[in-house]
Scaffold this motif. Structure first.
Motif, PDB file in Angstrom:
ATOM      1  N   GLY A  35      17.546  63.232  29.176  1.00  0.00           N
ATOM      2  CA  GLY A  35      17.424  64.496  29.203  1.00  0.00           C
ATOM      3  C   GLY A  35      18.648  65.183  29.580  1.00  0.00           C
ATOM      4  N   GLU A  36      19.564  64.488  30.505  1.00  0.00           N
ATOM      5  CA  GLU A  36      20.788  65.091  30.817  1.00  0.00           C
ATOM      6  C   GLU A  36      21.726  65.226  29.742  1.00  0.00           C
ATOM      7  OE1 GLU A  36      22.002  66.590  33.548  1.00  0.00           O
ATOM      8  OE2 GLU A  36      19.888  66.618  34.317  1.00  0.00           O
ATOM      9  N   LEU A  37      21.763  64.146  28.831  1.00  0.00           N
ATOM     10  CA  LEU A  37      22.721  64.050  27.764  1.00  0.00           C
ATOM     11  C   LEU A  37      22.056  64.775  26.490  1.00  0.00           C
ATOM     12  CD1 LEU A  37      22.571  60.169  27.656  1.00  0.00           C
ATOM     13  CD2 LEU A  37      24.718  61.482  27.755  1.00  0.00           C
ATOM     14  N   MET A  38      20.844  64.900  26.502  1.00  0.00           N
ATOM     15  CA  MET A  38      20.382  65.982  25.542  1.00  0.00           C
ATOM     16  C   MET A  38      20.848  67.177  25.643  1.00  0.00           C
ATOM     17  SD  MET A  38      18.693  66.743  22.789  1.00  0.00           S
ATOM     18  CE  MET A  38      17.622  68.095  22.229  1.00  0.00           C
ATOM     19  N   ARG A  39      20.454  67.752  26.945  1.00  0.00           N
ATOM     20  CA  ARG A  39      20.994  69.279  27.409  1.00  0.00           C
ATOM     21  C   ARG A  39      22.509  69.280  27.156  1.00  0.00           C
ATOM     22  NH1 ARG A  39      19.016  71.398  33.087  1.00  0.00           N
ATOM     23  NH2 ARG A  39      20.116  69.346  33.713  1.00  0.00           N
ATOM     24  N   MET A  40      23.433  68.540  27.497  1.00  0.00           N
ATOM     25  CA  MET A  40      24.737  68.626  27.247  1.00  0.00           C
ATOM     26  C   MET A  40      25.098  68.728  25.969  1.00  0.00           C
ATOM     27  SD  MET A  40      27.844  65.892  28.690  1.00  0.00           S
ATOM     28  CE  MET A  40      27.006  64.585  27.318  1.00  0.00           C
ATOM     29  N   LEU A  41      24.585  67.720  25.121  1.00  0.00           N
ATOM     30  CA  LEU A  41      24.847  67.811  23.635  1.00  0.00           C
ATOM     31  C   LEU A  41      24.392  68.872  22.897  1.00  0.00           C
ATOM     32  CD1 LEU A  41      24.411  64.015  22.926  1.00  0.00           C
ATOM     33  CD2 LEU A  41      26.603  65.232  23.033  1.00  0.00           C
ATOM     34  N   ALA A  42      23.271  69.285  23.362  1.00  0.00           N
ATOM     35  CA  ALA A  42      22.645  70.591  22.563  1.00  0.00           C
ATOM     36  C   ALA A  42      23.160  71.898  22.925  1.00  0.00           C
ATOM     37  CB  ALA A  42      20.806  70.634  22.998  1.00  0.00           C
ATOM     38  N   ASP A  43      23.541  71.893  23.963  1.00  0.00           N
ATOM     39  CA  ASP A  43      24.506  73.271  24.376  1.00  0.00           C
ATOM     40  C   ASP A  43      25.637  73.355  23.921  1.00  0.00           C
ATOM     41  OD1 ASP A  43      22.386  74.043  26.318  1.00  0.00           O
ATOM     42  OD2 ASP A  43      23.835  73.316  28.109  1.00  0.00           O
ATOM     43  N   TYR A  44      26.437  72.085  23.456  1.00  0.00           N
ATOM     44  CA  TYR A  44      27.701  72.109  22.931  1.00  0.00           C
ATOM     45  C   TYR A  44      27.491  72.320  21.423  1.00  0.00           C
ATOM     46  CZ  TYR A  44      31.878  70.282  20.636  1.00  0.00           C
ATOM     47  OH  TYR A  44      32.727  69.895  20.210  1.00  0.00           O
ATOM     48  N   VAL A  45      26.464  71.462  20.678  1.00  0.00           N
ATOM     49  CA  VAL A  45      26.313  71.684  19.274  1.00  0.00           C
ATOM     50  C   VAL A  45      25.971  73.179  18.851  1.00  0.00           C
ATOM     51  CG1 VAL A  45      26.217  69.061  18.995  1.00  0.00           C
ATOM     52  CG2 VAL A  45      24.303  70.618  19.000  1.00  0.00           C
ATOM     53  N   ASP A  46      25.022  73.513  19.523  1.00  0.00           N
ATOM     54  CA  ASP A  46      24.481  75.163  19.175  1.00  0.00           C
ATOM     55  C   ASP A  46      25.526  76.057  19.361  1.00  0.00           C
ATOM     56  OD1 ASP A  46      22.224  73.832  19.061  1.00  0.00           O
ATOM     57  OD2 ASP A  46      20.981  74.519  21.107  1.00  0.00           O
ATOM     58  N   ALA A  47      26.489  75.999  20.371  1.00  0.00           N
ATOM     59  CA  ALA A  47      27.468  76.825  20.563  1.00  0.00           C
ATOM     60  C   ALA A  47      28.436  77.024  19.653  1.00  0.00           C
ATOM     61  CB  ALA A  47      28.190  76.499  22.013  1.00  0.00           C
ATOM     62  N   HIS A  48      28.741  75.718  18.780  1.00  0.00           N
ATOM     63  CA  HIS A  48      29.504  75.654  17.765  1.00  0.00           C
ATOM     64  C   HIS A  48      28.837  75.501  16.610  1.00  0.00           C
ATOM     65  CE1 HIS A  48      33.056  75.547  20.554  1.00  0.00           C
ATOM     66  NE2 HIS A  48      32.469  74.265  21.467  1.00  0.00           N
ATOM     67  N   GLY A  49      27.694  75.525  16.427  1.00  0.00           N
ATOM     68  CA  GLY A  49      26.838  75.444  15.193  1.00  0.00           C
ATOM     69  C   GLY A  49      27.237  74.385  14.375  1.00  0.00           C
ATOM     70  N   ILE A  50      27.728  73.077  14.873  1.00  0.00           N
ATOM     71  CA  ILE A  50      27.920  71.927  13.981  1.00  0.00           C
ATOM     72  C   ILE A  50      27.123  71.108  13.897  1.00  0.00           C
ATOM     73  CG2 ILE A  50      30.530  72.104  14.937  1.00  0.00           C
ATOM     74  CD1 ILE A  50      29.909  69.880  16.849  1.00  0.00           C
ATOM     75  N   GLY A  51      25.929  71.317  14.469  1.00  0.00           N
ATOM     76  CA  GLY A  51      24.873  70.303  14.286  1.00  0.00           C
ATOM     77  C   GLY A  51      23.565  70.570  14.961  1.00  0.00           C
ATOM     78  N   VAL A  52      22.502  69.646  14.971  1.00  0.00           N
ATOM     79  CA  VAL A  52      21.316  69.699  15.953  1.00  0.00           C
ATOM     80  C   VAL A  52      21.226  68.497  16.835  1.00  0.00           C
ATOM     81  CG1 VAL A  52      18.625  70.174  15.868  1.00  0.00           C
ATOM     82  CG2 VAL A  52      20.429  70.969  13.941  1.00  0.00           C
ATOM     83  N   ALA A  53      21.099  68.603  18.073  1.00  0.00           N
ATOM     84  CA  ALA A  53      20.613  67.541  18.985  1.00  0.00           C
ATOM     85  C   ALA A  53      19.447  67.314  18.908  1.00  0.00           C
ATOM     86  CB  ALA A  53      21.402  67.754  20.153  1.00  0.00           C
ATOM     87  N   CYS A  54      18.807  66.199  19.147  1.00  0.00           N
ATOM     88  CA  CYS A  54      17.472  65.464  19.209  1.00  0.00           C
ATOM     89  C   CYS A  54      17.281  64.395  19.875  1.00  0.00           C
ATOM     90  CB  CYS A  54      17.085  65.336  17.866  1.00  0.00           C
ATOM     91  SG  CYS A  54      17.106  66.467  16.470  1.00  0.00           S
TER      92      CYS A  54
END
Length: 202
Positions: free
Chosen positions: A49-68
């Protein structure tokens, strides 16, 4: 424990098992070998969950992908099914933003992450590592909660980078890298594990 089952399985066979037993155990298929993993422990789930939140926040902010997160039966190569604990789909991947798309439409990843458990170490460090690095996965992380480190694998390296402090993840297309504080990550996981343990005794 992870139970490799005799070779000769097909994706159709494995999907039938999945339909009967969702969400756990987790079924994966690599090189005809069926890997069966039981439900994860609390620390594993918190780390995921911690990894998902960290990665999702980052890729969403930069529009480079989708974290799952898993369960998500990916077919990165024909005849295989894998379910990384956490993964990042490239923004331009077919199906990345299409609700009607199936997981079979995803054939490459910016990142795959496995949080190892006592029974998954060899599978994560050998079987899945070799598979992901040969399946158009730009980077693969093995997160070791006991050793408090992250092993970073890329297709151009014969050995991993072992990260215990802060490191930069610079995925293709990002204007700035994600800075990952490994010590802080593990501290958050441990704090939440202790909180759950205290609640259980209360």
């Amino acid at each position: 424990m992870v139970m490799p089952v005799a070779r000769g399985w097909t994706t159709r066979d494995v999907r039938a098992l999945m339909d009967e037993s969702r969400p756990w155990p987790r079924y994966e298929l690599i090189a005809g070998e069926l890997l069966v993993t039981p439900a994860p422990a609390t620390a594993h789930q918190i780390a995921t969950g911690e990894l998902m939140r960290m990665l999702a926040d980052y890729v969403d902010a930069h529009g480079i992908g989708v974290a799952c997160t898993s369960p998500a039966d990916l077919e990165l190569q024909p005849g295989t099914i894998t379910q990384p604990d956490v993964f990042v789909i490239r923004a331009h991947s077919r199906g990345a933003h299409d609700d009607s798309a199936s997981w079979e439409g995803i054939t490459s990843l910016l990142l795959a992450v496995e949080v190892i458990s006592p029974y998954t170490g060899r599978q994560d460090r050998v079987t899945k590592r070799d598979f992901y690095l040969g399946a158009d996965v730009a980077e693969y992380w093995v997160v070791d909660l006991d050793a408090r480190l992250v092993e970073r694998w890329t297709p151009d390296r014969a050995t991993p980078q072992l990260e215990r402090g802060t490191f930069a993840w610079p995925p293709a297309g990002a204007p700035a890298p994600l800075m990952v504080d490994v010590a802080a990550l593990f501290a958050r996981v441990e704090r939440k594990v202790r909180l759950i343990a205290a609640r259980g005794r209360g």
